[in-house]
Design a protein around this motif. Structure first.
Motif, PDB file in Angstrom:
ATOM      1  N   LEU A 453      55.229  -2.594 -56.804  1.00  0.00           N
ATOM      2  CA  LEU A 453      55.893  -3.796 -56.332  1.00  0.00           C
ATOM      3  C   LEU A 453      56.952  -3.418 -55.293  1.00  0.00           C
ATOM      4  O   LEU A 453      57.985  -2.855 -55.641  1.00  0.00           O
ATOM      5  CB  LEU A 453      56.592  -4.427 -57.544  1.00  0.00           C
ATOM      6  N   SER A 454      56.677  -3.722 -54.040  1.00  0.00           N
ATOM      7  CA  SER A 454      57.663  -3.386 -53.012  1.00  0.00           C
ATOM      8  C   SER A 454      58.893  -4.279 -53.172  1.00  0.00           C
ATOM      9  O   SER A 454      58.838  -5.329 -53.806  1.00  0.00           O
ATOM     10  CB  SER A 454      57.052  -3.598 -51.627  1.00  0.00           C
ATOM     11  N   GLU A 455      59.977  -3.864 -52.545  1.00  0.00           N
ATOM     12  CA  GLU A 455      61.212  -4.626 -52.635  1.00  0.00           C
ATOM     13  C   GLU A 455      61.017  -6.046 -52.093  1.00  0.00           C
ATOM     14  O   GLU A 455      61.478  -7.024 -52.665  1.00  0.00           O
ATOM     15  CB  GLU A 455      62.322  -3.874 -51.887  1.00  0.00           C
ATOM     16  N   LYS A 456      60.265  -6.148 -50.980  1.00  0.00           N
ATOM     17  CA  LYS A 456      60.019  -7.463 -50.378  1.00  0.00           C
ATOM     18  C   LYS A 456      59.306  -8.399 -51.343  1.00  0.00           C
ATOM     19  O   LYS A 456      59.665  -9.564 -51.496  1.00  0.00           O
ATOM     20  CB  LYS A 456      59.152  -7.299 -49.131  1.00  0.00           C
ATOM     21  N   GLN A 462      61.269 -13.184 -57.229  1.00  0.00           N
ATOM     22  CA  GLN A 462      62.522 -13.629 -57.837  1.00  0.00           C
ATOM     23  C   GLN A 462      62.930 -15.001 -57.305  1.00  0.00           C
ATOM     24  O   GLN A 462      63.343 -15.889 -58.050  1.00  0.00           O
ATOM     25  CB  GLN A 462      63.628 -12.594 -57.561  1.00  0.00           C
ATOM     26  N   LYS A 463      62.772 -15.173 -55.986  1.00  0.00           N
ATOM     27  CA  LYS A 463      63.121 -16.448 -55.362  1.00  0.00           C
ATOM     28  C   LYS A 463      62.314 -17.593 -55.981  1.00  0.00           C
ATOM     29  O   LYS A 463      62.835 -18.680 -56.244  1.00  0.00           O
ATOM     30  CB  LYS A 463      62.838 -16.379 -53.851  1.00  0.00           C
ATOM     31  N   ARG A 464      61.031 -17.346 -56.213  1.00  0.00           N
ATOM     32  CA  ARG A 464      60.169 -18.393 -56.805  1.00  0.00           C
ATOM     33  C   ARG A 464      60.607 -18.698 -58.224  1.00  0.00           C
ATOM     34  O   ARG A 464      60.635 -19.857 -58.634  1.00  0.00           O
ATOM     35  CB  ARG A 464      58.693 -17.962 -56.803  1.00  0.00           C
ATOM     36  N   LEU A 465      60.932 -17.654 -58.980  1.00  0.00           N
ATOM     37  CA  LEU A 465      61.376 -17.868 -60.358  1.00  0.00           C
ATOM     38  C   LEU A 465      62.643 -18.721 -60.376  1.00  0.00           C
ATOM     39  O   LEU A 465      62.786 -19.647 -61.169  1.00  0.00           O
ATOM     40  CB  LEU A 465      61.630 -16.522 -61.056  1.00  0.00           C
ATOM     41  N   THR A 471      53.832 -18.176 -58.782  1.00  0.00           N
ATOM     42  CA  THR A 471      53.350 -17.025 -58.038  1.00  0.00           C
ATOM     43  C   THR A 471      52.007 -16.565 -58.592  1.00  0.00           C
ATOM     44  O   THR A 471      51.792 -16.585 -59.796  1.00  0.00           O
ATOM     45  CB  THR A 471      54.350 -15.849 -58.187  1.00  0.00           C
ATOM     46  N   ILE A 472      51.104 -16.166 -57.679  1.00  0.00           N
ATOM     47  CA  ILE A 472      49.870 -15.502 -58.110  1.00  0.00           C
ATOM     48  C   ILE A 472      49.836 -14.117 -57.488  1.00  0.00           C
ATOM     49  O   ILE A 472      50.096 -13.957 -56.290  1.00  0.00           O
ATOM     50  CB  ILE A 472      48.610 -16.271 -57.646  1.00  0.00           C
ATOM     51  N   LEU A 473      49.552 -13.110 -58.294  1.00  0.00           N
ATOM     52  CA  LEU A 473      49.437 -11.743 -57.783  1.00  0.00           C
ATOM     53  C   LEU A 473      48.025 -11.217 -58.005  1.00  0.00           C
ATOM     54  O   LEU A 473      47.436 -11.430 -59.062  1.00  0.00           O
ATOM     55  CB  LEU A 473      50.428 -10.824 -58.520  1.00  0.00           C
ATOM     56  N   PHE A 474      47.518 -10.548 -56.975  1.00  0.00           N
ATOM     57  CA  PHE A 474      46.160 -10.017 -57.059  1.00  0.00           C
ATOM     58  C   PHE A 474      46.136  -8.511 -57.014  1.00  0.00           C
ATOM     59  O   PHE A 474      46.842  -7.907 -56.220  1.00  0.00           O
ATOM     60  CB  PHE A 474      45.337 -10.451 -55.847  1.00  0.00           C
ATOM     61  N   LEU A 475      45.288  -7.973 -57.819  1.00  0.00           N
ATOM     62  CA  LEU A 475      44.965  -6.570 -57.667  1.00  0.00           C
ATOM     63  C   LEU A 475      43.470  -6.456 -57.838  1.00  0.00           C
ATOM     64  O   LEU A 475      42.926  -6.661 -58.917  1.00  0.00           O
ATOM     65  CB  LEU A 475      45.689  -5.713 -58.699  1.00  0.00           C
ATOM     66  N   ASN A 476      42.812  -6.149 -56.745  1.00  0.00           N
ATOM     67  CA  ASN A 476      41.363  -6.142 -56.747  1.00  0.00           C
ATOM     68  C   ASN A 476      40.867  -4.746 -57.102  1.00  0.00           C
ATOM     69  O   ASN A 476      40.469  -3.995 -56.250  1.00  0.00           O
ATOM     70  CB  ASN A 476      40.890  -6.555 -55.353  1.00  0.00           C
TER      71      ASN A 476
END
Ligand code: ADP
Ligand code: ZN
Length: 778
Positions: A453-456, A462-465, A471-476
């Protein structure tokens, strides 16, 4: 299976005679037009034999009927392919011994034609194809329906009669009460929910003639408890209207029309196009077939179709692998008995026995999962085009990222290209921000967690929370990530001749190119920047979930992948929770990349775009572009503008850059140029030959031998790699080797493979398979 398509029926029959298969005592078929049936046996050997149709079955046996026939003292199942006046090879024939089920054809005549096409094109036995065309539950237990008793109150007792009954037999009176309150009709199973002894109690009431009982079939309906509110056709946008008119024009003259390729950005309203085209087809009394990748055959998708046609104008059958056997059986029969006019299904639904087809739609036509990875190795999208031609109906392929094969067909005029470039809500596509993982690394904060998880991305989440957005996160993380890339500069070791990443074979510690077979000792330092940190360290969704829980201890999150979504309806429940905002975040694989529409999702993160990019496959860039584009389409579907964060070591790769600018055609053009230069599809077709065996040496030897013979016979426009270990070098205890052939002339190439293989005998412990138009090079 290293089986070869069957010799001609006549030759087979002669062969059997030689083998001592006695054809006598038989009957001399009379000259009625249906006296002889050519039967495809369903067993493992692909045999086509002629049988006489006995007089009592003449009326019932049809092309496509399943029958039982005698073969060497046994009765075996088969399918009638053809009916003829007489057999072409004069022998006295044995008789068909019985029909399976009621005998009405389970295959339409087009499906039988299609089966032969598949067998011929993909080089597999036709009985494999016929078998794949029927759901297992239908094949093995045809017409195993569940029944229930329908109860009807035919004599409504007068008040005094009822009082008398209540005094004498209170439980019987209760049955009458139940029936009265149910409006006079109910089912036995319903009644037994309140009265477990209902069956016994019912008897006197049936005898008295107060109630009648009739057996009815009960459908196992996967959507039994759902209500669908009818939706009205939407007023089309200008772009949609133009596309709709092209579809209508094609429907007017289906046999003249070219296949339609709809390139529509995510959110441009492709589904509405489908719905209105289907409504039109239904109005004309025809049927419609919609293919959707298994993965996006979500409850949400199905709901949209069910709702639109819930006013009773059409019945929808759904065919996919998450149904129970019973449900699949019943859904299939809905189609077979012509009670359903619309079929929505995954890959194998291309074989749904619909008749009078008006349109075949393939959504997300670029999806590799349309290719079946076992025999018969057909591609459902390509079969959609073939079947549509046979049916004389329209075929509509649609995607936000058409596969290059289809796009090339549009450029060359084989397909008609339709475009929708804007979202229906008028919003611009979300902003894609690329995080350069090389820079992140150089900044020094190289803990395992920041690698995930990069800082960006962390601060974006965090902003969304904080704002209560999702938020949706993908790891393919598909297959295995064995490519070697530099952790500090992103350099990936590529084959110089083929321009694809070389694969690190851990066991041998070699880099191997999976196209041409060249090998290289893996460098100890990065050839580009001399950094010794060149090994690739992988991580999966599970690991990410752990990091997320540590980083955001109070966030409500769920992981969606095949490991966590085992239970039936679990995906549906999780998506519902997410939709109703009981969850803040989803972390998942491709399972959540498609077709989902959540208005409150304003951030989508792609944790590692390089996983797809570095697959040892010439389609790696295309897959990456598709993935990023699809994923981006999930963000900002509501009021708030969406943001997409893509983490990658290769921020300047064309796939990432074109995706960032939403420039499909730019990407397609440059990728097509490169493919052409390197003789990859779509200009060339590929055939992937794989050998596998418990004995490594034998698998390798057989393939080397085959390669040698093929090499001697190759035409000048055919190319062949060296035989090399497959990327998946060992599976299920078997060693695997592969050989990749390419040519612009697929038929000629396939024939060559077939003839060469047929002329060889493979040892029993080596299995050789071929995959025409292979989508996976594993
Ligand atoms: P796609 O399949 O192209 O990604 P969808 O069919 O899912 O797009 O449509 C995106 C959204 O736009 C859906 O919520 C749909 O209901 C809505 N939509 C589609 N067509 C129209 C229209 N003509 N007017 C208003 N909304 C529409
Ligand atoms: Zn190479």
């Amino acid at each position: 299976m290293s089986s070869i398509p069957s010799p001609t029926p006549a030759a087979q029959q002669d062969l059997l005679l030689e083998m001592g298969h006695s054809l006598a005592p038989g009957v001399e078929p009379s000259a009625t037009p249906q006296a002889v049936a050519r039967v495809q046996l369903e067993g493992s050997a692909a045999l086509e034999l002629d049988y006489a149709v006995p007089a009592d079955l003449i009326e019932k046996v049809r092309v496509g009927s399943r029958v039982k026939v005698p073969l060497q003292r046994q009765l075996v199942p088969g399918v009638v392919l053809e009916l003829m006046a007489r057999s072409s090879h004069g022998h006295r024939l044995k008789e068909i011994s019985s029909l399976q089920g009621r005998g009405d054809p389970v295959f339409t005549s087009v499906l039988i034609k299609l089966a032969h096409w598949v067998a011929d094109y993909y080089l597999c036995p036709v009985n494999h194809v016929l078998r794949a065309m029927l759901p297992q539950a239908v094949r093995e237990k045809p017409e195993s329906f569940i029944t229930d008793s329908h109860l009807k109150l035919v004599h409504e007792p007068k008040p005094e009669e009822l009082e008398k009954l209540r005094a004498k037999a209170p439980m019987q009176a209760r049955i009458i009460d139940e029936l009265l309150s149910a409006g006079g009709e109910t089912t036995l199973s319903q009644l037994r929910r309140g009265l477990p002894r209902a069956t016994t109690l019912l008897a006197p009431l049936l005898n008295k003639g107060w109630i009648t009982r009739a057996e009815v079939r009960v459908e196992r309906d996967p959507f039994e408890n759902e209500e669908f509110l009818a939706t009205q056709p939407l007023k089309l946008t200008e772009e949609q209207q133009a596309v709709h008119e092209c579809v209508l024009a094609a429907l007017q003259q289906p046999t003249e029309a070219r296949p339609l390729l709809l390139h529509g950005v995510t959110g441009s309203g492709k589904t509405e196009i489908f719905l209105q085209a289907i409504a039109h087809v239904i109005e004309r009394g025809q049927t419609a077939l919609v293919l959707v990748p298994e993965i996006s055959l979500t409850p949400q998708t199905i709901e949209r179709f069910k709702a639109r046609f819930s006013d009773g104008k059409a019945t929808i059958a759904v065919l996919h692998s998450h149904l129970s056997d019973g449900e699949r059986h019943d859904e299939w029969f809905k189609v077979h008995e012509r009670r359903a006019q619309i079929v929505i299904g995954a890959r194998s639904a291309i074989f749904a026995p619909l008749e009078n087809l008006g349109i075949i739609i393939v959504d997300e036509e670029h999806e590799p999962s349309y290719k079946q990875e076992e025999s018969p190795r057909y591609h459902a999208r390509d079969l959609a085009v073939v079947r549509a031609k046979m049916e004389g109906c329209v075929v509509l392929l649609a995607s936000a990222t058409p596969c290059l094969e289809s796009f090339n067909n549009a450029i060359t005029g084989k397909y008609e290209l339709l475009r929708m470039t804007r979202r229906t809500d008028g919003k611009s596509l979300p902003l894609i921000r690329v995080v350069d993982l090389r820079l992140e690394r150089r900044k020094g904060s190289d803990s395992p967690d920041t690698r995930v998880l990069s800082e960006k991305l962390r601060s974006a989440i965090q902003k969304r929370l904080d704002k209560g957005e999702q938020t949706i996160l993908f790891l393919n993380r598909r297959g295995f990530n064995t490519s070697l890339s530099c952790q500090s500069c992103g350099h990936v070791c590529q084959c110089q001749d083929c321009a694809i990443p070389m694969t690190w074979h851990k066991s041998e510690d070699y880099l191997i190119c999976h196209i041409c077979g060249s090998r290289r000792v893996p460098p100890k330092k990065c050839p580009a920047c001399q950094d010794p940190g060149i090994r690739f360290a992988g991580y999966g969704t599970e690991r990410v979930e752990q990091v997320l829980r540590q980083t955001f201890p109070t966030a409500r999150l769920a992981r969606v992948d095949t490991d966590t979504m085992q239970r039936k309806n679990q995906l549906r429940d999780t998506l519902r929770d997410f939709r109703s905002q009981k969850l803040d975040m989803l972390i998942g694989t491709q399972m959540i990349a498609k077709g989902l529409d959540f208005p409150n999702v304003t951030l989508v993160g792609v944790l590692n775009a390089d996983l797809a990019l570095n697959l040892p496959d010439f389609r790696a860039a295309e897959r990456t572009f598709q993935l990023l584009t699809q994923v981006a389409g999930r963000a900002g579907r509501g009021e708030v503008k969406g943001e997409v964060v893509v983490q990658t070591f290769a921020p300047h790769s064309p796939a990432v850059q074109f995706a960032r600018h939403g420039d499909y055609e730019g990407f397609a053009q440059q990728e097509l140029d490169q493919r052409k230069a390197l003789h990859y599809p779509p200009n060339d077709h590929v055939v992937l030959i794989t050998s596998r065996s418990k004995h490594e040496g034998r698998a390798e030897f057989v393939l080397a031998n085959l390669a040698k013979r093929l090499g001697d016979a190759l035409a000048s426009d055919m190319r062949m790699s060296d035989p090399i270990p497959s990327p998946l070098a060992k599976a299920h205890g078997q060693f695997r080797f592969q050989l990749l052939l390419r040519s612009p002339r697929i038929r000629a190439l396939a024939r060559l493979v077939q003839q060469t293989a047929k002329a060889m005998t493979f040892p029993e412990d080596v299995i050789v398979t071929w995959d025409v138009d292979a989508m996976s090079l594993m």
